[in-house]
Design a protein around this motif. Structure first.
Motif, PDB file in Angstrom:
ATOM      1  N   ALA A 136       0.774  -1.338   0.001  1.00 16.75           N
ATOM      2  CA  ALA A 136       0.573   0.039   0.078  1.00 16.75           C
ATOM      3  C   ALA A 136       1.041   1.140  -0.035  1.00 16.75           C
ATOM      4  N   GLN A 137       0.579   2.055  -1.045  1.00 17.89           N
ATOM      5  CA  GLN A 137       0.922   3.673  -0.200  1.00 17.89           C
ATOM      6  C   GLN A 137       1.537   4.459   0.562  1.00 17.89           C
ATOM      7  N   PRO A 138       2.719   4.448   1.619  1.00 21.75           N
ATOM      8  CA  PRO A 138       2.607   5.362   3.072  1.00 21.75           C
ATOM      9  C   PRO A 138       1.558   6.845   2.244  1.00 21.75           C
ATOM     10  N   ALA A 139       1.490   6.953   3.885  1.00 20.16           N
ATOM     11  CA  ALA A 139       0.430   7.299   4.473  1.00 20.16           C
ATOM     12  C   ALA A 139       1.099   8.806   4.596  1.00 20.16           C
ATOM     13  N   HIS A 140       2.274   9.464   4.781  1.00 18.49           N
ATOM     14  CA  HIS A 140       2.910  10.719   4.432  1.00 18.49           C
ATOM     15  C   HIS A 140       3.785  10.858   3.032  1.00 18.49           C
ATOM     16  N   SER A 143      15.925   7.837   6.230  1.00 19.55           N
ATOM     17  CA  SER A 143      15.540   6.758   5.104  1.00 19.55           C
ATOM     18  C   SER A 143      13.852   7.381   4.639  1.00 19.55           C
ATOM     19  N   SER A 144      13.652   6.682   3.031  1.00 17.46           N
ATOM     20  CA  SER A 144      11.722   7.432   2.491  1.00 17.46           C
ATOM     21  C   SER A 144      10.984   7.336   3.602  1.00 17.46           C
ATOM     22  N   THR A 145       9.912   7.343   2.942  1.00 18.45           N
ATOM     23  CA  THR A 145       8.614   6.692   3.484  1.00 18.45           C
ATOM     24  C   THR A 145       8.103   5.355   3.592  1.00 18.45           C
ATOM     25  N   TRP A 146       8.646   5.058   2.587  1.00 21.51           N
ATOM     26  CA  TRP A 146       8.680   3.366   2.345  1.00 21.51           C
ATOM     27  C   TRP A 146       8.799   2.673   3.618  1.00 21.51           C
ATOM     28  N   LEU A 147       9.115   3.500   4.790  1.00 15.44           N
ATOM     29  CA  LEU A 147       9.183   3.087   5.664  1.00 15.44           C
ATOM     30  C   LEU A 147       7.671   2.735   6.626  1.00 15.44           C
ATOM     31  N   SER A 148       6.692   2.465   5.156  1.00 19.38           N
ATOM     32  CA  SER A 148       5.376   2.085   5.750  1.00 19.38           C
ATOM     33  C   SER A 148       5.708   0.895   5.938  1.00 19.38           C
ATOM     34  N   MET A 149       6.276  -0.066   4.972  1.00 26.10           N
ATOM     35  CA  MET A 149       6.050  -1.493   4.771  1.00 26.10           C
ATOM     36  C   MET A 149       7.591  -1.969   5.792  1.00 26.10           C
ATOM     37  N   ASN A 150       7.888  -0.978   6.395  1.00 25.37           N
ATOM     38  CA  ASN A 150       9.194  -1.838   7.241  1.00 25.37           C
ATOM     39  C   ASN A 150       8.262  -2.462   8.554  1.00 25.37           C
ATOM     40  N   VAL A 151       7.656  -3.417   8.726  1.00 25.65           N
ATOM     41  CA  VAL A 151       6.769  -4.127   9.885  1.00 25.65           C
ATOM     42  C   VAL A 151       7.470  -5.065  10.329  1.00 25.65           C
ATOM     43  N   LEU A 152       6.968  -5.505  11.722  1.00 24.66           N
ATOM     44  CA  LEU A 152       7.640  -6.527  12.159  1.00 24.66           C
ATOM     45  C   LEU A 152       6.085  -7.503  12.278  1.00 24.66           C
ATOM     46  N   VAL A 153       6.728  -8.641  11.723  1.00 20.70           N
ATOM     47  CA  VAL A 153       5.887 -10.079  12.137  1.00 20.70           C
ATOM     48  C   VAL A 153       6.475 -10.672  13.313  1.00 20.70           C
ATOM     49  N   CYS A 197       3.439  -6.315  13.387  1.00 21.67           N
ATOM     50  CA  CYS A 197       3.098  -4.782  14.006  1.00 21.67           C
ATOM     51  C   CYS A 197       3.353  -3.914  12.322  1.00 21.67           C
ATOM     52  N   VAL A 198       2.566  -2.770  12.452  1.00 21.71           N
ATOM     53  CA  VAL A 198       2.302  -1.668  11.696  1.00 21.71           C
ATOM     54  C   VAL A 198       3.108  -0.528  12.664  1.00 21.71           C
ATOM     55  N   GLU A 199       2.994   0.913  11.860  1.00 23.12           N
ATOM     56  CA  GLU A 199       3.426   1.803  12.764  1.00 23.12           C
ATOM     57  C   GLU A 199       2.086   2.739  12.242  1.00 23.12           C
ATOM     58  N   SER A 240       0.564   5.041  12.528  1.00 22.75           N
ATOM     59  CA  SER A 240      -0.172   6.549  11.447  1.00 22.75           C
ATOM     60  C   SER A 240      -0.049   6.383   9.755  1.00 22.75           C
ATOM     61  N   GLU A 241       0.808   4.925   9.623  1.00 22.88           N
ATOM     62  CA  GLU A 241      -0.217   4.136   8.236  1.00 22.88           C
ATOM     63  C   GLU A 241      -0.795   3.757   8.302  1.00 22.88           C
ATOM     64  N   VAL A 242      -1.927   4.198   7.626  1.00 22.50           N
ATOM     65  CA  VAL A 242      -3.443   3.662   8.112  1.00 22.50           C
ATOM     66  C   VAL A 242      -3.550   2.578   6.478  1.00 22.50           C
ATOM     67  N   TYR A 243      -2.981   3.187   5.440  1.00 26.90           N
ATOM     68  CA  TYR A 243      -3.407   2.363   4.440  1.00 26.90           C
ATOM     69  C   TYR A 243      -2.581   1.111   4.606  1.00 26.90           C
ATOM     70  N   GLN A 244      -1.035   1.333   4.785  1.00 27.10           N
ATOM     71  CA  GLN A 244      -0.620  -0.001   5.371  1.00 27.10           C
ATOM     72  C   GLN A 244      -0.944  -1.420   6.229  1.00 27.10           C
ATOM     73  N   ALA A 245      -1.675  -0.706   6.944  1.00 22.68           N
ATOM     74  CA  ALA A 245      -2.450  -1.689   8.162  1.00 22.68           C
ATOM     75  C   ALA A 245      -3.530  -2.258   7.262  1.00 22.68           C
ATOM     76  N   GLU A 246      -4.349  -1.140   6.445  1.00 25.55           N
ATOM     77  CA  GLU A 246      -5.350  -1.447   6.020  1.00 25.55           C
ATOM     78  C   GLU A 246      -5.464  -2.401   5.055  1.00 25.55           C
ATOM     79  N   GLN A 247      -4.510  -2.598   4.350  1.00 20.40           N
ATOM     80  CA  GLN A 247      -3.572  -3.721   3.732  1.00 20.40           C
ATOM     81  C   GLN A 247      -3.467  -4.886   4.186  1.00 20.40           C
ATOM     82  N   MET A 248      -3.265  -5.352   5.030  1.00 13.81           N
ATOM     83  CA  MET A 248      -2.609  -6.177   5.938  1.00 13.81           C
ATOM     84  C   MET A 248      -3.728  -6.975   6.669  1.00 13.81           C
ATOM     85  N   ASP A 249      -4.680  -6.119   6.822  1.00 11.26           N
ATOM     86  CA  ASP A 249      -6.487  -6.583   7.091  1.00 11.26           C
ATOM     87  C   ASP A 249      -6.569  -7.146   6.069  1.00 11.26           C
ATOM     88  N   GLU A 250      -7.132  -6.750   4.955  1.00 11.66           N
ATOM     89  CA  GLU A 250      -7.210  -7.610   4.218  1.00 11.66           C
ATOM     90  C   GLU A 250      -6.457  -8.591   3.674  1.00 11.66           C
TER      91      GLU A 250
END
Ligand code: NVA
Length: 371
Positions: A289-293, A302-312, A319-321, A323-333
């Motif tokens: 997903a796109q970063p939220a920032h 680092s770039s805004t793509w730390l959005s996908m730097n998640v810890l499984v 674990c998702v940061e 403020s990264e709402v789009y990344q969280a939404e995609q994880m949910d899907e």
């Protein structure tokens, strides 16, 4: 045997099996290091960090530590054992017979330095002069693991000399521009030369019997060959992401979530010719997903793509940061339970949730996912 919190054991073969024991970094005494070839090539040309160096402002250190402490507590509440490194004095210069630099980097992020493969933790060579002694922040922990776990292998890759011969002078000009950088990335012409083996641990992803390693600014082909010889029971694969003008560290580019599923940065897609092993074995590579920032926080490498730097945490929980709402939404899907963790104000210290941790123990054994 099942994991027990009362017994120290080092073991982790991949990025997704249930996490039981982890190291979380500290922001203590982090510095913006002075100019040096490999670091300058990585700092974006329009970054607020160009031309300045010194100890990071205390209020930013305090805030980052607050977030890292909270993250450690969140993990502990989920029964993960969390250890913390002991910061050295990063204002000290680094001097060897081959080079001198006036300060160091910090006690963050551990994922850059420590590579856990099975029962081994390997200290990477690193490729920045300011990070030459960074392993010392983790030595008290590694000493403890070595004393408590008779099967633990503490290894260190050969320290590189990091003379000027390690760096391509073409990368040292002030203005290169993204078009030129992308052309060079496509040609696999990076700031580091092939003078000697160089790798950062954060360029390596673990998939059981297979290690996937990014060739870029911080890891050269000799570094990958060194890993291949060091891990003779593994298959070591070299990957490139030509859409990335600043290719360092794989974990904001390619993120395995569970067996069969990987997120890929849509601006840095894995080239077709490198997808074979995944496709043949039915793995899906989906665009993240796109970063939220639109921009990274101040003084951030680092770039805004730390959005996908998640810890499984396990194949169903990530674990998702916060403020990264789009990344969280995609994880949910994708069927993952999301644990929100606030970390953005610590990004400047070297990365996101994956970066600021290093595995000590995950359940599971060394599987062959790509037979
Ligand atoms: N190349 C990465 C590093 C992040 C861990 C970036 O996107 O900034």
């Amino acid at each position: 045997m099942a994991w027990s919190p009362d017994k120290t054991e080092v073991k982790s073969w991949n990025e997704w099996d249930t996490l039981r024991h982890v190291i979380v970094g500290r922001a203590d005494d982090c510095h913006i290091p002075p100019e040096e070839p490999a670091l300058d090539a990585k700092v974006p040309e329009d970054s607020d960090m160009r031309g300045q160096w010194g100890r990071r402002p205390q209020e930013t250190i305090d805030r980052a530590n607050e977030l890292l402490d909270n993250f450690a507590d969140q993990l502990r509440k989920r029964s993960v054992r969390v250890d913390r490194p002991v910061s050295i004095d990063h204002s000290q210069p680094v001097a060897t017979p081959d080079f001198h630099t006036d300060s160091q980097f910090g006690c963050m992020p551990p994922r850059d330095v420590l590579l856990t493969v099975g029962h081994e933790m390997l200290e990477a060579t690193m490729s920045y002069r300011c990070r030459w002694f960074e392993y010392l922040n983790y030595r008290p922990l590694l000493k403890q693991y070595w004393e408590e776990d008779p099967n633990f292998r503490h290894e260190a890759a050969p320290k590189p000399r990091l003379t000027d011969a390690d760096y391509n002078p073409d990368y040292l000009s002030e203005k290169i521009g993204d078009a030129q950088r992308l052309e060079w990335a496509a040609e696999k012409f990076f700031v580091t030369t092939e003078e000697e083996p160089l790798f950062d641990a954060a360029d390596v992803l673990r998939f059981g019997k297979d290690l996937v390693v990014q060739h870029g600014f911080t890891t050269n082909l000799k570094g990958i060959e060194w890993l291949r010889r060091h891990f003779p029971d593994h298959r070591v694969h070299t990957v490139n992401f030509p859409g990335d003008p600043y290719p360092i560290h794989i974990d904001a580019t390619f993120t395995p979530l569970r067996p069969g599923l990987i997120l890929n940065n849509p601006q840095r897609r894995l080239p077709e010719e490198q997808r074979g092993m995944f496709e043949k074995n039915g793995w899906e590579i989906v665009d993240a997903a796109q970063p939220a920032h639109n921009t990274p926080p101040p003084l951030c490498y680092s770039s805004t793509w730390l959005s996908m730097n998640v810890l499984v945490l396990d194949p169903k929980t990530v674990c998702v940061e916060k403020s990264e709402v789009y990344q969280a939404e995609q994880m949910d899907e994708l069927g993952m339970e999301v644990v929100e963790v606030e970390l953005r104000d610590a990004y400047a210290f070297g990365g996101g949730l994956h970066c600021c941790t290093a595995d000590v123990y995950r359940d599971g054994d060394c599987e062959d996912y790509f037979p």
